[in-house]
Design a protein around this motif. Structure first.
Motif, PDB file in Angstrom:
ATOM      1  N   GLU A  52      88.618  33.205  54.593  1.00 44.99           N
ATOM      2  CA  GLU A  52      86.811  33.020  54.215  1.00 44.99           C
ATOM      3  C   GLU A  52      87.519  33.458  55.950  1.00 44.99           C
ATOM      4  O   GLU A  52      86.197  34.293  56.615  1.00 44.99           O
ATOM      5  CB  GLU A  52      86.680  31.429  54.741  1.00 44.99           C
ATOM      6  CG  GLU A  52      86.714  31.803  54.351  1.00 44.99           C
ATOM      7  CD  GLU A  52      85.637  31.353  52.850  1.00 44.99           C
ATOM      8  OE1 GLU A  52      84.497  31.609  53.565  1.00 44.99           O
ATOM      9  OE2 GLU A  52      85.496  31.331  51.933  1.00 44.99           O
ATOM     10  N   ASN A  53      87.984  33.232  57.187  1.00 43.87           N
ATOM     11  CA  ASN A  53      87.991  34.401  58.387  1.00 43.87           C
ATOM     12  C   ASN A  53      88.224  36.310  57.994  1.00 43.87           C
ATOM     13  O   ASN A  53      87.460  36.891  58.828  1.00 43.87           O
ATOM     14  CB  ASN A  53      89.309  34.098  59.229  1.00 43.87           C
ATOM     15  CG  ASN A  53      88.672  32.577  60.050  1.00 43.87           C
ATOM     16  OD1 ASN A  53      88.095  32.552  60.823  1.00 43.87           O
ATOM     17  ND2 ASN A  53      88.929  31.394  59.353  1.00 43.87           N
ATOM     18  N   LEU A  54      88.817  36.554  57.429  1.00 49.77           N
ATOM     19  CA  LEU A  54      88.824  37.884  56.603  1.00 49.77           C
ATOM     20  C   LEU A  54      87.141  38.041  56.211  1.00 49.77           C
ATOM     21  O   LEU A  54      86.550  39.890  56.778  1.00 49.77           O
ATOM     22  CB  LEU A  54      89.385  37.906  55.516  1.00 49.77           C
ATOM     23  CG  LEU A  54      89.932  39.540  55.546  1.00 49.77           C
ATOM     24  CD1 LEU A  54      89.871  40.608  56.244  1.00 49.77           C
ATOM     25  CD2 LEU A  54      91.185  40.084  54.258  1.00 49.77           C
ATOM     26  N   ARG A  55      86.517  37.472  55.659  1.00 52.73           N
ATOM     27  CA  ARG A  55      85.229  37.787  55.036  1.00 52.73           C
ATOM     28  C   ARG A  55      84.110  37.897  56.244  1.00 52.73           C
ATOM     29  O   ARG A  55      82.874  38.925  56.242  1.00 52.73           O
ATOM     30  CB  ARG A  55      84.918  36.876  54.040  1.00 52.73           C
ATOM     31  CG  ARG A  55      85.164  37.412  52.813  1.00 52.73           C
ATOM     32  CD  ARG A  55      84.005  35.822  51.421  1.00 52.73           C
ATOM     33  NE  ARG A  55      85.993  34.945  51.592  1.00 52.73           N
ATOM     34  CZ  ARG A  55      87.087  35.183  50.581  1.00 52.73           C
ATOM     35  NH1 ARG A  55      87.440  35.875  50.763  1.00 52.73           N
ATOM     36  NH2 ARG A  55      87.470  33.386  50.910  1.00 52.73           N
TER      37      ARG A  55
ATOM     38  N   HIS B 115      86.043  30.650  61.268  1.00 53.80           N
ATOM     39  CA  HIS B 115      85.499  29.257  60.450  1.00 53.80           C
ATOM     40  C   HIS B 115      86.929  29.024  59.545  1.00 53.80           C
ATOM     41  O   HIS B 115      87.851  29.170  59.591  1.00 53.80           O
ATOM     42  CB  HIS B 115      85.370  30.718  58.516  1.00 53.80           C
ATOM     43  CG  HIS B 115      84.664  29.803  57.840  1.00 53.80           C
ATOM     44  ND1 HIS B 115      83.953  29.601  57.250  1.00 53.80           N
ATOM     45  CD2 HIS B 115      85.890  29.586  56.639  1.00 53.80           C
ATOM     46  CE1 HIS B 115      83.763  28.616  56.279  1.00 53.80           C
ATOM     47  NE2 HIS B 115      84.683  28.640  55.775  1.00 53.80           N
ATOM     48  N   SER B 116      86.457  27.466  59.970  1.00 59.17           N
ATOM     49  CA  SER B 116      87.617  26.983  59.594  1.00 59.17           C
ATOM     50  C   SER B 116      87.887  25.744  58.800  1.00 59.17           C
ATOM     51  O   SER B 116      85.820  24.856  58.706  1.00 59.17           O
ATOM     52  CB  SER B 116      88.170  26.205  60.371  1.00 59.17           C
ATOM     53  OG  SER B 116      88.071  26.784  62.176  1.00 59.17           O
ATOM     54  N   GLY B 117      88.110  24.494  58.569  1.00 58.61           N
ATOM     55  CA  GLY B 117      87.847  23.560  57.426  1.00 58.61           C
ATOM     56  C   GLY B 117      87.330  22.171  58.275  1.00 58.61           C
ATOM     57  O   GLY B 117      86.716  21.426  57.632  1.00 58.61           O
ATOM     58  N   GLY B 118      88.319  22.299  59.881  1.00 57.65           N
ATOM     59  CA  GLY B 118      87.058  21.092  59.836  1.00 57.65           C
ATOM     60  C   GLY B 118      86.476  22.031  61.535  1.00 57.65           C
ATOM     61  O   GLY B 118      85.793  22.366  60.678  1.00 57.65           O
ATOM     62  N   GLY B 119      86.003  21.336  62.808  1.00 54.87           N
ATOM     63  CA  GLY B 119      85.241  21.556  63.421  1.00 54.87           C
ATOM     64  C   GLY B 119      85.136  22.942  64.126  1.00 54.87           C
ATOM     65  O   GLY B 119      84.264  23.764  63.905  1.00 54.87           O
TER      66      GLY B 119
ATOM     67  N   VAL C  48      81.434  29.820  65.188  1.00 60.10           N
ATOM     68  CA  VAL C  48      81.872  28.474  64.863  1.00 60.10           C
ATOM     69  C   VAL C  48      81.242  28.306  63.369  1.00 60.10           C
ATOM     70  O   VAL C  48      80.108  28.051  63.149  1.00 60.10           O
ATOM     71  CB  VAL C  48      81.665  26.922  65.292  1.00 60.10           C
ATOM     72  CG1 VAL C  48      82.513  26.040  64.649  1.00 60.10           C
ATOM     73  CG2 VAL C  48      82.799  26.664  66.705  1.00 60.10           C
ATOM     74  N   SER C  49      81.867  27.702  62.462  1.00 64.03           N
ATOM     75  CA  SER C  49      81.187  27.686  61.397  1.00 64.03           C
ATOM     76  C   SER C  49      82.590  27.484  60.229  1.00 64.03           C
ATOM     77  O   SER C  49      83.797  27.743  60.421  1.00 64.03           O
ATOM     78  CB  SER C  49      81.069  29.413  60.552  1.00 64.03           C
ATOM     79  OG  SER C  49      81.860  30.648  59.957  1.00 64.03           O
ATOM     80  N   ASN C  50      81.514  27.075  59.216  1.00 64.23           N
ATOM     81  CA  ASN C  50      82.253  26.135  58.065  1.00 64.23           C
ATOM     82  C   ASN C  50      81.153  26.324  56.783  1.00 64.23           C
ATOM     83  O   ASN C  50      80.166  26.535  56.728  1.00 64.23           O
ATOM     84  CB  ASN C  50      83.223  25.632  58.446  1.00 64.23           C
ATOM     85  CG  ASN C  50      82.166  24.202  58.764  1.00 64.23           C
ATOM     86  OD1 ASN C  50      80.546  23.914  58.161  1.00 64.23           O
ATOM     87  ND2 ASN C  50      81.865  23.620  59.994  1.00 64.23           N
ATOM     88  N   ARG C  51      82.324  25.757  55.540  1.00 61.51           N
ATOM     89  CA  ARG C  51      81.612  24.998  55.039  1.00 61.51           C
ATOM     90  C   ARG C  51      80.090  24.884  54.707  1.00 61.51           C
ATOM     91  O   ARG C  51      79.116  24.774  54.192  1.00 61.51           O
ATOM     92  CB  ARG C  51      82.319  24.069  53.321  1.00 61.51           C
ATOM     93  CG  ARG C  51      83.350  24.935  52.755  1.00 61.51           C
ATOM     94  CD  ARG C  51      84.258  25.194  51.661  1.00 61.51           C
ATOM     95  NE  ARG C  51      85.324  24.875  51.549  1.00 61.51           N
ATOM     96  CZ  ARG C  51      86.400  24.797  51.871  1.00 61.51           C
ATOM     97  NH1 ARG C  51      86.172  23.825  52.601  1.00 61.51           N
ATOM     98  NH2 ARG C  51      88.178  25.117  52.117  1.00 61.51           N
ATOM     99  N   ALA C  52      79.891  24.019  55.735  1.00 66.14           N
ATOM    100  CA  ALA C  52      79.058  23.139  55.178  1.00 66.14           C
ATOM    101  C   ALA C  52      78.145  23.943  56.646  1.00 66.14           C
ATOM    102  O   ALA C  52      76.277  23.330  56.732  1.00 66.14           O
ATOM    103  CB  ALA C  52      78.717  21.521  55.865  1.00 66.14           C
TER     104      ALA C  52
END
Length: 172
Positions: A14-17, A116-120, A145-149
């Motif tokens: 995800e960080n590459l994207r 882009h992280s799975g956590g916070g 800061v980004s993640n799936r949500a």
């Protein structure tokens, strides 16, 4: 030819994207941009014993050259166990032993940071901000800061690119 903006991804997912999105935004502001996947660089984990036995790996010179050639960077990294991924820390450690003044790579360098992280994700950016400031970099005050949500928004990426460009202009 060096890129105006080097976008460094510290993961292949995800960080590459996210890095590719930053590069596209930079190009939208008439900046040349290159994405550099740190995972593609063949660097062993830094260990003083490895340094003593084998010397500095060839990949360190490539990393140094890429970093040195671009006047501003964006670093996109995941959070690993509440901190900076070992890949990034190891790369900085290798850079630190390969010359008399490795900090010149970082001194006054305009850098934006994102995750882009799975956590916070906030913990990695705090740790990264501390490390990069210690090395002399000038960091954009805002971070992403980004993640799936909470996926990264195009206007936030664009705003960071504009801020990075302004910070670079102040430095010159």
């Amino acid at each position: 030819m060096s890129a105006d903006v080097l976008v460094i991804s510290v993961s292949a997912g995800e960080n590459l994207r996210l890095a590719e999105r930053f590069a596209a935004a930079a190009r939208g502001h008439d900046l040349s941009a290159e994405v550099f996947g740190l995972t593609e660089l063949p660097l062993p984990l830094f260990n003083p014993l490895t340094l003593a036995e084998s010397g500095i790996p060839a990949g360190v010179a490539e990393l140094n050259a890429r970093l040195d050639a671009s006047p501003r960077w964006v670093i996109c990294t995941p959070e690993y166990n509440g901190s900076i991924p070992p890949l990034f820390t190891s790369a900085v450690a290798w850079l630190s032993v390969q010359g008399d003044d490795f900090r010149r790579l970082f001194n006054h360098r305009p850098i934006a940071i994102a995750t882009h992280s799975g956590g916070g994700g906030y913990t990695v950016l705090t740790a990264l901000r501390l490390q990069l400031a210690h090395l002399g970099a000038n960091l954009v005050g805002r971070q992403l800061v980004s993640n799936r949500a909470n996926p990264a928004k195009d206007d936030s990426i664009d705003d960071l690119v504009v801020r990075l460009q302004r910070l670079a202009a102040i430095n010159h």
